[in-house]
Write a protein that holds these residues in place. Structure first.
Motif, PDB file in Angstrom:
ATOM      1  N   GLN A  80      85.258   8.907  70.798  1.00  0.00           N
ATOM      2  CA  GLN A  80      84.309   9.400  71.796  1.00  0.00           C
ATOM      3  C   GLN A  80      83.020   9.881  71.140  1.00  0.00           C
ATOM      4  O   GLN A  80      81.919   9.594  71.614  1.00  0.00           O
ATOM      5  CB  GLN A  80      84.947  10.530  72.603  1.00  0.00           C
ATOM      6  CG  GLN A  80      84.118  10.988  73.789  1.00  0.00           C
ATOM      7  CD  GLN A  80      83.896   9.880  74.797  1.00  0.00           C
ATOM      8  OE1 GLN A  80      84.834   9.230  75.238  1.00  0.00           O
ATOM      9  NE2 GLN A  80      82.638   9.637  75.155  1.00  0.00           N
ATOM     10  N   SER A  81      83.138  10.619  70.027  1.00  0.00           N
ATOM     11  CA  SER A  81      81.941  11.144  69.356  1.00  0.00           C
ATOM     12  C   SER A  81      81.086  10.012  68.799  1.00  0.00           C
ATOM     13  O   SER A  81      79.856  10.063  68.864  1.00  0.00           O
ATOM     14  CB  SER A  81      82.340  12.104  68.229  1.00  0.00           C
ATOM     15  OG  SER A  81      83.129  11.443  67.255  1.00  0.00           O
ATOM     16  N   LEU A  82      81.723   8.988  68.269  1.00  0.00           N
ATOM     17  CA  LEU A  82      80.970   7.841  67.754  1.00  0.00           C
ATOM     18  C   LEU A  82      80.235   7.127  68.886  1.00  0.00           C
ATOM     19  O   LEU A  82      79.070   6.753  68.750  1.00  0.00           O
ATOM     20  CB  LEU A  82      81.924   6.880  67.043  1.00  0.00           C
ATOM     21  CG  LEU A  82      81.311   5.662  66.344  1.00  0.00           C
ATOM     22  CD1 LEU A  82      82.115   5.292  65.096  1.00  0.00           C
ATOM     23  CD2 LEU A  82      81.246   4.453  67.268  1.00  0.00           C
ATOM     24  N   SER A  83      80.919   6.962  70.002  1.00  0.00           N
ATOM     25  CA  SER A  83      80.313   6.291  71.154  1.00  0.00           C
ATOM     26  C   SER A  83      79.126   7.088  71.705  1.00  0.00           C
ATOM     27  O   SER A  83      78.090   6.520  72.039  1.00  0.00           O
ATOM     28  CB  SER A  83      81.372   6.099  72.243  1.00  0.00           C
ATOM     29  OG  SER A  83      80.818   5.500  73.385  1.00  0.00           O
ATOM     30  N   ASN A  84      79.309   8.420  71.782  1.00  0.00           N
ATOM     31  CA  ASN A  84      78.233   9.274  72.298  1.00  0.00           C
ATOM     32  C   ASN A  84      76.988   9.213  71.413  1.00  0.00           C
ATOM     33  O   ASN A  84      75.860   9.138  71.903  1.00  0.00           O
ATOM     34  CB  ASN A  84      78.716  10.722  72.400  1.00  0.00           C
ATOM     35  CG  ASN A  84      79.767  10.904  73.476  1.00  0.00           C
ATOM     36  OD1 ASN A  84      79.904  10.073  74.356  1.00  0.00           O
ATOM     37  ND2 ASN A  84      80.522  11.986  73.398  1.00  0.00           N
ATOM     38  N   LEU A  85      77.208   9.264  70.098  1.00  0.00           N
ATOM     39  CA  LEU A  85      76.084   9.231  69.166  1.00  0.00           C
ATOM     40  C   LEU A  85      75.390   7.875  69.197  1.00  0.00           C
ATOM     41  O   LEU A  85      74.161   7.793  69.164  1.00  0.00           O
ATOM     42  CB  LEU A  85      76.565   9.539  67.746  1.00  0.00           C
ATOM     43  CG  LEU A  85      75.481   9.750  66.691  1.00  0.00           C
ATOM     44  CD1 LEU A  85      74.560  10.888  67.087  1.00  0.00           C
ATOM     45  CD2 LEU A  85      76.106  10.030  65.332  1.00  0.00           C
ATOM     46  N   SER A  86      76.183   6.818  69.287  1.00  0.00           N
ATOM     47  CA  SER A  86      75.611   5.476  69.356  1.00  0.00           C
ATOM     48  C   SER A  86      74.754   5.302  70.602  1.00  0.00           C
ATOM     49  O   SER A  86      73.702   4.655  70.566  1.00  0.00           O
ATOM     50  CB  SER A  86      76.734   4.435  69.342  1.00  0.00           C
ATOM     51  OG  SER A  86      76.224   3.127  69.450  1.00  0.00           O
ATOM     52  N   SER A  87      75.179   5.911  71.720  1.00  0.00           N
ATOM     53  CA  SER A  87      74.437   5.769  72.978  1.00  0.00           C
ATOM     54  C   SER A  87      73.065   6.451  72.913  1.00  0.00           C
ATOM     55  O   SER A  87      72.127   6.030  73.587  1.00  0.00           O
ATOM     56  CB  SER A  87      75.253   6.345  74.136  1.00  0.00           C
ATOM     57  OG  SER A  87      75.394   7.744  74.003  1.00  0.00           O
ATOM     58  N   ILE A  88      72.957   7.524  72.098  1.00  0.00           N
ATOM     59  CA  ILE A  88      71.676   8.218  71.961  1.00  0.00           C
ATOM     60  C   ILE A  88      70.619   7.299  71.347  1.00  0.00           C
ATOM     61  O   ILE A  88      69.456   7.306  71.723  1.00  0.00           O
ATOM     62  CB  ILE A  88      71.845   9.497  71.107  1.00  0.00           C
ATOM     63  CG1 ILE A  88      72.721  10.514  71.851  1.00  0.00           C
ATOM     64  CG2 ILE A  88      70.488  10.117  70.770  1.00  0.00           C
ATOM     65  CD1 ILE A  88      73.038  11.753  71.044  1.00  0.00           C
ATOM     66  N   PHE A  89      71.041   6.467  70.392  1.00  0.00           N
ATOM     67  CA  PHE A  89      70.110   5.555  69.697  1.00  0.00           C
ATOM     68  C   PHE A  89      70.066   4.164  70.330  1.00  0.00           C
ATOM     69  O   PHE A  89      69.446   3.257  69.779  1.00  0.00           O
ATOM     70  CB  PHE A  89      70.526   5.425  68.231  1.00  0.00           C
ATOM     71  CG  PHE A  89      70.360   6.691  67.434  1.00  0.00           C
ATOM     72  CD1 PHE A  89      69.140   7.006  66.848  1.00  0.00           C
ATOM     73  CD2 PHE A  89      71.411   7.570  67.263  1.00  0.00           C
ATOM     74  CE1 PHE A  89      68.981   8.166  66.115  1.00  0.00           C
ATOM     75  CE2 PHE A  89      71.265   8.742  66.538  1.00  0.00           C
ATOM     76  CZ  PHE A  89      70.039   9.044  65.958  1.00  0.00           C
ATOM     77  N   GLU A  90      70.735   4.011  71.475  1.00  0.00           N
ATOM     78  CA  GLU A  90      70.895   2.683  72.075  1.00  0.00           C
ATOM     79  C   GLU A  90      69.560   2.009  72.365  1.00  0.00           C
ATOM     80  O   GLU A  90      69.423   0.791  72.213  1.00  0.00           O
ATOM     81  CB  GLU A  90      71.711   2.809  73.366  1.00  0.00           C
ATOM     82  CG  GLU A  90      72.059   1.474  74.000  1.00  0.00           C
ATOM     83  CD  GLU A  90      72.891   1.641  75.248  1.00  0.00           C
ATOM     84  OE1 GLU A  90      73.635   0.708  75.594  1.00  0.00           O
ATOM     85  OE2 GLU A  90      72.800   2.714  75.892  1.00  0.00           O
ATOM     86  N   ILE A  91      68.552   2.784  72.759  1.00  0.00           N
ATOM     87  CA  ILE A  91      67.264   2.188  73.133  1.00  0.00           C
ATOM     88  C   ILE A  91      66.591   1.520  71.945  1.00  0.00           C
ATOM     89  O   ILE A  91      65.715   0.660  72.112  1.00  0.00           O
ATOM     90  CB  ILE A  91      66.332   3.272  73.748  1.00  0.00           C
ATOM     91  CG1 ILE A  91      65.132   2.610  74.417  1.00  0.00           C
ATOM     92  CG2 ILE A  91      65.887   4.279  72.695  1.00  0.00           C
ATOM     93  CD1 ILE A  91      65.474   1.674  75.529  1.00  0.00           C
ATOM     94  N   LEU A  92      66.969   1.878  70.712  1.00  0.00           N
ATOM     95  CA  LEU A  92      66.380   1.267  69.519  1.00  0.00           C
ATOM     96  C   LEU A  92      67.047  -0.062  69.149  1.00  0.00           C
ATOM     97  O   LEU A  92      66.581  -0.749  68.249  1.00  0.00           O
ATOM     98  CB  LEU A  92      66.480   2.234  68.335  1.00  0.00           C
ATOM     99  CG  LEU A  92      65.760   3.576  68.495  1.00  0.00           C
ATOM    100  CD1 LEU A  92      65.916   4.409  67.232  1.00  0.00           C
ATOM    101  CD2 LEU A  92      64.286   3.370  68.816  1.00  0.00           C
ATOM    102  N   GLN A  93      68.115  -0.407  69.832  1.00  0.00           N
ATOM    103  CA  GLN A  93      68.744  -1.697  69.584  1.00  0.00           C
ATOM    104  C   GLN A  93      67.830  -2.798  70.137  1.00  0.00           C
ATOM    105  O   GLN A  93      67.375  -2.706  71.283  1.00  0.00           O
ATOM    106  CB  GLN A  93      70.111  -1.768  70.261  1.00  0.00           C
ATOM    107  CG  GLN A  93      71.118  -0.775  69.731  1.00  0.00           C
ATOM    108  CD  GLN A  93      72.406  -0.765  70.537  1.00  0.00           C
ATOM    109  OE1 GLN A  93      72.658  -1.668  71.334  1.00  0.00           O
ATOM    110  NE2 GLN A  93      73.212   0.266  70.350  1.00  0.00           N
ATOM    111  N   PRO A  94      67.523  -3.808  69.347  1.00  0.00           N
ATOM    112  CA  PRO A  94      66.572  -4.855  69.767  1.00  0.00           C
ATOM    113  C   PRO A  94      66.860  -5.445  71.144  1.00  0.00           C
ATOM    114  O   PRO A  94      65.952  -5.565  71.969  1.00  0.00           O
ATOM    115  CB  PRO A  94      66.719  -5.910  68.663  1.00  0.00           C
ATOM    116  CG  PRO A  94      67.114  -5.115  67.466  1.00  0.00           C
ATOM    117  CD  PRO A  94      68.010  -4.024  67.969  1.00  0.00           C
ATOM    118  N   GLU A  95      68.113  -5.815  71.373  1.00  0.00           N
ATOM    119  CA  GLU A  95      68.459  -6.430  72.653  1.00  0.00           C
ATOM    120  C   GLU A  95      68.228  -5.463  73.811  1.00  0.00           C
ATOM    121  O   GLU A  95      67.704  -5.846  74.870  1.00  0.00           O
ATOM    122  CB  GLU A  95      69.927  -6.872  72.629  1.00  0.00           C
ATOM    123  CG  GLU A  95      70.360  -7.619  73.881  1.00  0.00           C
ATOM    124  CD  GLU A  95      71.812  -8.048  73.833  1.00  0.00           C
ATOM    125  OE1 GLU A  95      72.283  -8.630  74.820  1.00  0.00           O
ATOM    126  OE2 GLU A  95      72.468  -7.801  72.799  1.00  0.00           O
TER     127      GLU A  95
END
Length: 336
Positions: free
Chosen positions: A256-271
């Motif tokens: 859950q913590s990994l998923s939450n942190l990844s979602s914070i930076f999601e907008i920087l993912q190229p796609e």
């Protein structure tokens, strides 16, 4: 490392409050799988039996030689030891027994006939009874299919080029796949595959009707708890579903913590950046700016829109945040 009071995580947070602790994904996945093996009695016994087979042959040079030097059968994979802390070792041990099943059975029957030691003959009979049970064969099929979807994820999580984004995607896909297995159709497919294998190995396709523990009913209880008496239904509910439920719930909890942190930076993912509307970029960049207010400018939204406009065609060619940063800092550093 992870202690919230005196662990390294806490010491780092004293200097960098925004530093988020994320458990090593590969190790966390290993713990998820170990939980499933430890909390389901039949599964724990199954891997103990795999270890028992390895120990029986490994503790005797004579028995090991009979197994590996048989000229009439091909010894495909060397028997492996089951390591309780490393899930991949369970896969290796299972694969070795599955590939060499017929040869192992032939060697056991041969030893049972020629051995002068009573203890050795008794151990042979015990292992033969284990290998010739349909329960054991179904678990072989079940965990072979589980390893096929889990092992690639486990190895990918250990790759040096892995990052939060890739880990989150891999684990999300794994979780979806595990959820898809938890239904009657998947269980029926497992049984059909197991029965095909049973015909090849000469095993009777009947579950053991083992004795079930009955809970005492007290005088003031209106009715006794309903017990599952059918062996197949018992296996489906208490082994198949139970094991999958542990895998699914532990995967959700531990990552859950990994998923939450990844979602914070999601907008920087190229796609994600290319497919997001102006409003979505505003909301996502606002969340990122708020968390790292001392490091990230409030006009991040405008910068991302400009980046999307200037390098649209280049961003379409890349797949990770790291590549996006390299594109901006190295190839088009004039835009920084």
């Amino acid at each position: 490392m992870s202690g919230v009071y005196g662990g390294l995580q806490t010491l780092i947070k004293e200097h960098a409050p925004n530093a988020d602790y994320v458990h090593c994904a590969a190790h966390a996945l290993n713990l998820v799988l170990n939980d499933a093996a430890r909390h389901v009695r039949e599964v724990s016994t199954f891997f103990d039996n795999l270890e028992k087979i390895y120990t029986f042959f490994g503790n005797s040079i004579k028995r090991w030689a009979m197994l590996s030097d048989d000229s009439s059968e091909k010894y495909l994979i060397t028997l492996k030891k089951v390591c309780p802390t490393r899930w991949s070792s369970r896969n290796d041990a299972l694969l070795a027994v599955k590939k060499n099943f017929l040869l192992i059975m032939k060697t056991l029957y041969q030893l049972n006939l020629i051995s002068n030691k009573k203890d050795e003959r008794e151990e042979c009979k015990s292992i033969i009874n284990i290998l010739e049970s349909f329960d054991f064969l179904v678990l072989v099929t079940f965990f072979s299919s589980l390893f096929e979807i889990i092992n690639p994820v486990s190895k990918a999580l250990q790759h040096e080029n892995n990052d939060l984004q890739k880990s989150s995607i891999l684990l999300s896909n794994l979780l979806n796949r595990l959820c898809q297995l938890r239904n009657q159709n998947s269980f029926n497919s497992l049984l059909n595959e197991s029965k095909d294998l049973a015909k090849e190995w000469g095993v009777t396709t009947v579950f053991k009707n083992s004795r079930r523990k009955i809970t005492k009913r007290f005088f003031d209880e209106l009715s006794q708890d309903e017990r599952i008496s059918d062996p197949e239904s018992y296996f489906k509910v208490n082994v198949y579903y139970c094991c999958l439920d542990i895998l699914i719930s532990q995967t959700k909890e531990r990552f859950q913590s990994l998923s939450n942190l990844s979602s914070i930076f999601e907008i920087l993912q190229p796609e994600k950046l290319l497919s997001s509307s102006s409003e979505e970029i505003l909301n996502a960049s606002g969340k990122l700016s708020a968390k790292y207010s001392k490091d990230i400018s409030l006009n991040l939204c405008d910068q991302l829109k400009a980046l999307k406009t200037c390098l649209n065609s280049e961003i379409k060619k890349i797949y990770s945040i790291k590549e996006l940063i390299e594109l901006l800092l190295v190839k088009f550093n004039s835009l920084v």
